[in-house]
Design a protein around this motif. Sequence first.
Motif, PDB file in Angstrom:
ATOM      1  N   UNK A 184      59.984 -19.144 -53.995  1.00 29.42           N
ATOM      2  CA  UNK A 184      60.438 -18.627 -55.292  1.00 29.42           C
ATOM      3  C   UNK A 184      61.489 -17.531 -55.185  1.00 29.42           C
ATOM      4  N   UNK A 185      61.422 -16.714 -54.140  1.00 23.88           N
ATOM      5  CA  UNK A 185      62.344 -15.577 -54.064  1.00 23.88           C
ATOM      6  C   UNK A 185      63.778 -15.999 -53.779  1.00 23.88           C
ATOM      7  N   UNK A 186      63.990 -17.199 -53.194  1.00 19.94           N
ATOM      8  CA  UNK A 186      65.355 -17.619 -52.869  1.00 19.94           C
ATOM      9  C   UNK A 186      66.183 -17.753 -54.133  1.00 19.94           C
ATOM     10  N   UNK A 187      65.704 -18.535 -55.100  1.00 25.55           N
ATOM     11  CA  UNK A 187      66.427 -18.674 -56.366  1.00 25.55           C
ATOM     12  C   UNK A 187      66.306 -17.422 -57.207  1.00 25.55           C
ATOM     13  N   UNK A 188      65.173 -16.718 -57.106  1.00 26.52           N
ATOM     14  CA  UNK A 188      64.982 -15.504 -57.910  1.00 26.52           C
ATOM     15  C   UNK A 188      66.004 -14.433 -57.546  1.00 26.52           C
ATOM     16  N   UNK A 189      66.346 -14.300 -56.260  1.00 31.70           N
ATOM     17  CA  UNK A 189      67.357 -13.330 -55.854  1.00 31.70           C
ATOM     18  C   UNK A 189      68.717 -13.647 -56.485  1.00 31.70           C
ATOM     19  N   UNK A 190      69.064 -14.941 -56.529  1.00 33.24           N
ATOM     20  CA  UNK A 190      70.335 -15.342 -57.139  1.00 33.24           C
ATOM     21  C   UNK A 190      70.300 -15.088 -58.639  1.00 33.24           C
ATOM     22  N   UNK A 191      69.166 -15.376 -59.273  1.00 30.59           N
ATOM     23  CA  UNK A 191      69.028 -15.108 -60.710  1.00 30.59           C
ATOM     24  C   UNK A 191      69.208 -13.633 -61.005  1.00 30.59           C
ATOM     25  N   UNK A 192      68.599 -12.783 -60.191  1.00 33.27           N
ATOM     26  CA  UNK A 192      68.659 -11.343 -60.431  1.00 33.27           C
ATOM     27  C   UNK A 192      70.070 -10.795 -60.266  1.00 33.27           C
ATOM     28  N   UNK A 193      70.807 -11.330 -59.303  1.00 33.14           N
ATOM     29  CA  UNK A 193      72.168 -10.844 -59.071  1.00 33.14           C
ATOM     30  C   UNK A 193      73.142 -11.350 -60.121  1.00 33.14           C
ATOM     31  N   UNK A 194      73.024 -12.613 -60.512  1.00 31.58           N
ATOM     32  CA  UNK A 194      74.070 -13.249 -61.314  1.00 31.58           C
ATOM     33  C   UNK A 194      73.719 -13.458 -62.781  1.00 31.58           C
ATOM     34  N   UNK A 195      72.434 -13.445 -63.123  1.00 28.98           N
ATOM     35  CA  UNK A 195      72.042 -13.779 -64.489  1.00 28.98           C
ATOM     36  C   UNK A 195      71.963 -15.273 -64.733  1.00 28.98           C
ATOM     37  N   UNK A 196      72.196 -16.091 -63.691  1.00 33.60           N
ATOM     38  CA  UNK A 196      72.025 -17.531 -63.827  1.00 33.60           C
ATOM     39  C   UNK A 196      70.537 -17.861 -63.946  1.00 33.60           C
ATOM     40  N   UNK A 197      70.254 -19.036 -64.487  1.00 32.38           N
ATOM     41  CA  UNK A 197      68.866 -19.462 -64.677  1.00 32.38           C
ATOM     42  C   UNK A 197      68.606 -20.662 -63.781  1.00 32.38           C
ATOM     43  N   UNK A 198      67.578 -20.578 -62.971  1.00 31.09           N
ATOM     44  CA  UNK A 198      67.244 -21.672 -62.061  1.00 31.09           C
ATOM     45  C   UNK A 198      66.469 -22.753 -62.803  1.00 31.09           C
ATOM     46  N   UNK A 199      66.987 -23.979 -62.726  1.00 31.52           N
ATOM     47  CA  UNK A 199      66.266 -25.131 -63.264  1.00 31.52           C
ATOM     48  C   UNK A 199      65.694 -25.888 -62.080  1.00 31.52           C
ATOM     49  N   UNK A 200      64.375 -25.827 -61.961  1.00 30.27           N
ATOM     50  CA  UNK A 200      63.692 -26.332 -60.777  1.00 30.27           C
ATOM     51  C   UNK A 200      63.042 -27.674 -61.072  1.00 30.27           C
ATOM     52  N   UNK A 201      63.305 -28.640 -60.198  1.00 32.06           N
ATOM     53  CA  UNK A 201      62.660 -29.945 -60.294  1.00 32.06           C
ATOM     54  C   UNK A 201      62.172 -30.333 -58.897  1.00 32.06           C
ATOM     55  N   UNK A 202      61.390 -31.393 -58.818  1.00 35.92           N
ATOM     56  CA  UNK A 202      60.885 -31.838 -57.522  1.00 35.92           C
ATOM     57  C   UNK A 202      62.025 -32.204 -56.583  1.00 35.92           C
ATOM     58  N   UNK A 203      63.144 -32.692 -57.162  1.00 35.24           N
ATOM     59  CA  UNK A 203      64.261 -33.147 -56.332  1.00 35.24           C
ATOM     60  C   UNK A 203      65.155 -32.016 -55.851  1.00 35.24           C
ATOM     61  N   UNK A 204      65.093 -30.826 -56.473  1.00 34.58           N
ATOM     62  CA  UNK A 204      65.969 -29.737 -56.071  1.00 34.58           C
ATOM     63  C   UNK A 204      66.119 -28.704 -57.166  1.00 34.58           C
ATOM     64  N   UNK A 205      67.190 -27.906 -57.058  1.00 35.05           N
ATOM     65  CA  UNK A 205      67.418 -26.798 -57.994  1.00 35.05           C
ATOM     66  C   UNK A 205      68.869 -26.815 -58.442  1.00 35.05           C
ATOM     67  N   UNK A 206      69.076 -26.565 -59.725  1.00 28.86           N
ATOM     68  CA  UNK A 206      70.409 -26.335 -60.270  1.00 28.86           C
ATOM     69  C   UNK A 206      70.403 -24.973 -60.940  1.00 28.86           C
ATOM     70  N   UNK A 207      71.453 -24.194 -60.718  1.00 31.93           N
ATOM     71  CA  UNK A 207      71.590 -22.896 -61.365  1.00 31.93           C
ATOM     72  C   UNK A 207      72.419 -23.088 -62.630  1.00 31.93           C
ATOM     73  N   UNK A 208      71.838 -22.765 -63.777  1.00 30.16           N
ATOM     74  CA  UNK A 208      72.477 -22.959 -65.069  1.00 30.16           C
ATOM     75  C   UNK A 208      73.068 -21.631 -65.536  1.00 30.16           C
ATOM     76  N   UNK A 209      74.323 -21.684 -65.971  1.00 30.80           N
ATOM     77  CA  UNK A 209      75.004 -20.481 -66.449  1.00 30.80           C
ATOM     78  C   UNK A 209      75.026 -20.496 -67.977  1.00 30.80           C
ATOM     79  N   UNK A 210      74.201 -19.689 -68.641  1.00 25.35           N
ATOM     80  CA  UNK A 210      74.198 -19.676 -70.109  1.00 25.35           C
ATOM     81  C   UNK A 210      75.542 -19.253 -70.700  1.00 25.35           C
ATOM     82  N   UNK A 211      76.311 -18.456 -69.953  1.00 28.72           N
ATOM     83  CA  UNK A 211      77.615 -18.005 -70.467  1.00 28.72           C
ATOM     84  C   UNK A 211      78.667 -19.105 -70.395  1.00 28.72           C
TER      85      UNK A 211
END
Length: 471
Positions: free
Chosen positions: A256-283
């Motif tokens: 969890x901390x791998x994507x959480x660190x990126x979320x905290x730095x950038x404000x991106x939102x991690x969309x997590x699925x069994x197949x992988x992760x995409x970082x979504x930019x609300x802006x």
Amino acid sequence: MRSRSVSPLDLDSYQRAARVILSNHLVTQTYPDRLALPLLRRWATELRDDLLDLFGYRLEVTETTARLFTVADRLESGIPARTANDRTFDRHRYAYLALALAALGRAGNQITLSELADHVAAEAAQVPGVTLSTDRAADRDAFVDAVGWLAARGAIVLADGDAGGWASNPDAGEALYDIDRSVVVALFRPPRALQHLTSVRTLLSGEKAPQDDDLIGLRTGDPRETARRMRRALVERPVVYADELTDDERLQLALPRTAADVEELTGLVAERRAEGIAMIDPSGRMSDIRFPSTGTVSQVALLLAGEMADRVLDLDAPGLPRRPLPESNQREVIARLDAAIPSAGIFEELAEHIDPADHDDDTDEGDRPEPALYSMLDDAWIAAAVDELVLRFGRTFAAQWQADRQGLKRNAIALLHRLQLIRVVDGGVLVLPTIARFRGVVVSIRDRTAQSELFDDPVPSESHENAPVEK
């Protein structure tokens, strides 16, 4: 992380600064806008520490520029430089860009476009396979595209004249540019002299620049470097699929901390699925491709993505053939690039000779998971789907695409491939899991009814199920 010491009231500003430098890598007084550099200067100290700690990136900020020196984990062919008209750079444009940058580094405070062209033409004549003839319109257009790329980033500033006029007629047109030397220097700062390289492998993350002392020792097997590599993937790729990773990389991505660190730095939102992760930019401002978006190609790609998702997930339809993703072609790309390195330009006494075995791109057999299988849609199905979309919505398309179904299909498929929603293979495409986000796209077209008289009562527009709207 320094971001944890930023007050909640300032966190949005700090995250915007992180997104700006991660999406642009070079920020000047005018690029990407006049607000970006002051924002980065405000948070330079904190960003410098966090970017190095999380990604292994080095940030340099001066009064006039901010430059992010990134780390490459693999060679990417889908992120070329683009012109102001969104044309991709070809080899001649890249060559003119490099030669123009070298000429600007030796010039004074100002230079005319024709003078710069003369310098580039003289240097190009010494490079096998590269020429610049101002008598050829195609060469002039390519050269002006390279100059426009530099101007957009503030390396040169138009003082007088018009580059388009020179491109149309170099005898009648001219342009004068002021040179911003700080931007020129910031644009090209390689960690090594290129004349010392015998392989492009040396530029990948397995070898660190000599001045990066704090990164020495972090190699592929180091968990800290594996975590950095996964964070880099999260901000550099549209989607990080677990199937394309090694066992160690999948473990780091799952933490969890791998994507959480990126979320905290950038404000991106991690969309997590069994197949992988995409970082979504609300802006919607961090990606170089906004999707869904306006324009016929983007809208057809959105509609086609919805059709593909519906077909793959339709339980009542006949089963589709399933294939694994094609093997990575990194070795082939590296071999081709290495073969193009001019041996006559290498300083053998100072050259870095590396053993390819020390930089193997493929994992060991024991580290290979069973490859996942993906549904394949063949070229005939894609052509039929595009034909149906043209039949239903063609009157809303731009005129250039209404009669060019092949070009429309080719560009829409290329966009979906670049977004990692599909993978193009021989005979069709493999549909990747992320495309399910666009299942059931709702579309509408607003028709305007013609009025017979100027002051007739307005007739409400009628809605139909036809024009794309963003999900």
